[in-house]
Enzyme design. Structure first.
Site, PDB file in Angstrom:
ATOM      1  N   SER A 172      -4.751  -4.047  -3.507  1.00 51.09           N
ATOM      2  CA  SER A 172      -4.137  -5.291  -3.056  1.00 51.09           C
ATOM      3  C   SER A 172      -4.837  -6.465  -3.198  1.00 51.09           C
ATOM      4  O   SER A 172      -4.272  -7.562  -3.435  1.00 51.09           O
ATOM      5  CB  SER A 172      -3.846  -4.795  -1.490  1.00 51.09           C
ATOM      6  OG  SER A 172      -3.337  -3.929  -1.245  1.00 51.09           O
TER       7      SER A 172
ATOM      8  N   HIS B 266       1.023  -2.274  -8.154  1.00 48.25           N
ATOM      9  CA  HIS B 266       0.652  -2.776  -6.463  1.00 48.25           C
ATOM     10  C   HIS B 266       2.189  -2.401  -5.768  1.00 48.25           C
ATOM     11  O   HIS B 266       3.238  -3.390  -5.784  1.00 48.25           O
ATOM     12  CB  HIS B 266       0.415  -4.175  -6.490  1.00 48.25           C
ATOM     13  CG  HIS B 266       0.085  -4.539  -5.022  1.00 48.25           C
ATOM     14  ND1 HIS B 266       0.437  -5.774  -4.417  1.00 48.25           N
ATOM     15  CD2 HIS B 266      -0.543  -3.935  -3.980  1.00 48.25           C
ATOM     16  CE1 HIS B 266      -0.002  -5.752  -3.134  1.00 48.25           C
ATOM     17  NE2 HIS B 266      -0.704  -4.456  -2.709  1.00 48.25           N
TER      18      HIS B 266
HETATM   19  N1  LIG Z   1      -1.858   0.234   3.535  1.00 50.55           N
HETATM   20  C1  LIG Z   1      -0.985  -0.688   2.665  1.00 50.55           C
HETATM   21  O1  LIG Z   1      -0.458  -1.457   3.449  1.00 50.55           O
HETATM   22  C2  LIG Z   1      -1.330  -1.091   1.169  1.00 50.55           C
HETATM   23  C3  LIG Z   1      -0.347  -1.707   0.555  1.00 50.55           C
HETATM   24  C4  LIG Z   1      -0.814  -1.687  -0.681  1.00 50.55           C
HETATM   25  C5  LIG Z   1      -1.901  -1.381  -1.377  1.00 50.55           C
HETATM   26  N2  LIG Z   1      -2.652  -0.781  -0.523  1.00 50.55           N
HETATM   27  C6  LIG Z   1      -3.870  -0.336  -1.268  1.00 50.55           C
HETATM   28  O2  LIG Z   1      -3.797   0.992  -1.377  1.00 50.55           O
HETATM   29  C7  LIG Z   1      -5.092   1.772  -1.548  1.00 50.55           C
HETATM   30  C8  LIG Z   1      -5.084   2.954  -0.465  1.00 50.55           C
HETATM   31  O3  LIG Z   1      -4.741   2.276   1.012  1.00 50.55           O
HETATM   32  P1  LIG Z   1      -4.039   3.039   1.933  1.00 50.55           P
HETATM   33  O4  LIG Z   1      -3.696   2.350   2.841  1.00 50.55           O
HETATM   34  O5  LIG Z   1      -3.289   4.276   1.340  1.00 50.55           O
HETATM   35  O6  LIG Z   1      -5.339   3.815   2.413  1.00 50.55           O
HETATM   36  P2  LIG Z   1      -5.732   5.174   3.221  1.00 50.55           P
HETATM   37  O7  LIG Z   1      -6.868   4.841   4.144  1.00 50.55           O
HETATM   38  O8  LIG Z   1      -4.485   5.707   4.013  1.00 50.55           O
HETATM   39  O9  LIG Z   1      -5.980   6.306   2.032  1.00 50.55           O
HETATM   40  C9  LIG Z   1      -7.283   6.217   1.608  1.00 50.55           C
HETATM   41  C10 LIG Z   1      -7.593   7.321   0.426  1.00 50.55           C
HETATM   42  O10 LIG Z   1      -8.914   7.255  -0.274  1.00 50.55           O
HETATM   43  C11 LIG Z   1      -9.247   8.640  -0.261  1.00 50.55           C
HETATM   44  N3  LIG Z   1     -10.864   8.411  -0.323  1.00 50.55           N
HETATM   45  C12 LIG Z   1     -11.590   8.078   0.646  1.00 50.55           C
HETATM   46  N4  LIG Z   1     -12.932   8.219   0.289  1.00 50.55           N
HETATM   47  C13 LIG Z   1     -12.820   8.579  -0.892  1.00 50.55           C
HETATM   48  C14 LIG Z   1     -13.884   8.936  -1.799  1.00 50.55           C
HETATM   49  N5  LIG Z   1     -15.135   9.030  -1.672  1.00 50.55           N
HETATM   50  N6  LIG Z   1     -13.801   9.477  -3.260  1.00 50.55           N
HETATM   51  C15 LIG Z   1     -12.249   9.231  -3.459  1.00 50.55           C
HETATM   52  N7  LIG Z   1     -11.257   9.184  -2.549  1.00 50.55           N
HETATM   53  C16 LIG Z   1     -11.557   8.720  -1.426  1.00 50.55           C
HETATM   54  C17 LIG Z   1      -8.821   9.191   0.962  1.00 50.55           C
HETATM   55  O11 LIG Z   1      -9.001  10.466   1.127  1.00 50.55           O
HETATM   56  C18 LIG Z   1      -7.421   8.735   0.959  1.00 50.55           C
HETATM   57  O12 LIG Z   1      -6.541   9.590   0.094  1.00 50.55           O
HETATM   58  C19 LIG Z   1      -6.076   0.476  -1.175  1.00 50.55           C
HETATM   59  O13 LIG Z   1      -6.591   0.127  -2.536  1.00 50.55           O
HETATM   60  C20 LIG Z   1      -5.117  -0.194  -0.512  1.00 50.55           C
HETATM   61  O14 LIG Z   1      -5.546  -1.757  -0.902  1.00 50.55           O
HETATM   62  C21 LIG Z   1      -2.425  -0.519   0.709  1.00 50.55           C
END
Ligand SMILES: NC(=O)c1ccc[n+]([C@@H]2O[C@H](COP(=O)([O-])OP(=O)(O)OC[C@H]3O[C@@H](n4cnc5c(N)ncnc54)[C@H](O)[C@@H]3O)[C@@H](O)[C@H]2O)c1
Length: 279
Positions: A116, A137
């Site tokens: 993001s 994204h």
């Molecule tokens: N939540 C939102 O609203 C949103 C919206 C758009 C984009 N994003 C982006 O999406 C991405 C993920 O966000 P999320 O909200 O799904 O987070 P989340 O916390 O739900 O998921 C994080 C993921 O990262 C993995 N992870 C953690 N440590 C790790 C490691 N050492 N090695 C490999 N994988 C590892 C976890 O197992 C999990 O699958 C981020 O870059 C975030 O900025 C989030």
């Protein structure tokens, strides 16, 4: 097309759901078997709801779920033509994942990040083939919100950008093209706008209920700003806000004190049962 999704958290599970529903064999990679199973359970749950609502038959759901394979090894994504990364929003971690994906996949595979707020170019620099790296994204919840910002970094090739755009389009999404600038399109606008809304609460002595009522009824917003921040997650909003402030240095981008205080009190919005409002 064979697709890989790295991380089956909130976003990754949603993206994998989009992929299998669109008919792609999809490999979801998690860091443990337990998390991988949890990711599958999330997808199972939402596809079950789609069946209940009559948007999908049980046969279609079963066929979609059968297209999902789980792994804890990035090397199992070797023959994927598109890999979408959705791990934690940490640059060193994403760079590590991309360096490994770069070695594991064929050179013509497209590698996309769902970041993001990080720079797609800085993630791409960790690879030997930055031309195949783009941003995809998605918005939360990924199976529901149609928008996908297709982010072109300076080194991204036309082919990679086009392939990512067409994939999203064929999956029933509404892709838009943008560049690797802070906040891309939506967050660059929405984050300072929501921060302004929150500042008005204290500046003008308005309650969250009245602020939301004002924007819904006077500006046609489908959801009031306080309800929206509660839905996104106050911690997620504060984090994105800090990242944008760091890059652009404008005061409007910085998280308002009131949001930081809510975060410190553990009132993170809907997910904790309380934010601006109680749930
Ligand atoms: N939540 C939102 O609203 C949103 C919206 C758009 C984009 N994003 C982006 O999406 C991405 C993920 O966000 P999320 O909200 O799904 O987070 P989340 O916390 O739900 O998921 C994080 C993921 O990262 C993995 N992870 C953690 N440590 C790790 C490691 N050492 N090695 C490999 N994988 C590892 C976890 O197992 C999990 O699958 C981020 O870059 C975030 O900025 C989030």
């Amino acid at each position: 097309m064979k697709v890989g999704v790295v991380g089956l958290g909130t976003m990754g599970a949603g993206i994998a759901q989009v992929s299998i529903t669109a008919g792609h064999q999809t490999v979801g990679r998690e860091i443990s078997q337990e998390l991988a199973q949890r990711g599958r359970a999330t997808i199972n749950h939402y596809l079950g709801r789609a069946v209940e609502k009559g948007r999908m038959t049980t046969d279609e759901r079963d066929a979609a779920l059968a297209r999902l394979a789980l792994t804890t090894e990035l090397s199992d994504l070797a023959d994927c033509e598109l890999v979408i990364e959705a791990v934690l929003e940490e640059l060193p971690l994403k760079r590590e994942v991309f360096a490994e994906l770069d070695r594991a996949t064929r050179p013509e595979a497209i590698l996309a990040t769902n970041t993001s707020a990080l720079s797609v170019a800085e993630i791409a620099e960790a690879t030997q083939h930055p031309e195949r790296v783009v941003g995809m994204h998605f918005f939360n919840p990924a199976p529901v919100l149609p928008l996908v910002e297709i982010v072109r970094a300076p080194a991204s090739s036309d082919e990679a950008v086009r392939a990512a755009y067409e994939w999203a389009d064929r999956a029933g999404k509404r892709p838009v093209a943008c560049n690797d600038t802070p906040g891309f399109i939506v967050n660059r606008i929405l984050i300072p706008l929501l921060n302004d809304c929150v500042r008005v609460l204290d500046e003008a002595g308005v309650t969250p209920e009245d602020l939301d009522k004002a924007l819904v009824n006077g500006a046609g917003w489908p959801l009031g700003p306080c309800a929206l921040v509660d839905l996104v997650g106050i911690d997620v909003h504060v984090h994105a806000s800090e990242a944008l402030y760091e890059k652009l240095g404008q005061e409007r981008m910085a998280p308002p004190r009131r949001l930081v205080e809510l975060q410190q009190h553990g009132r993170l919005g809907r997910k904790t049962g309380a934010g601006f409002f109680d749930y």
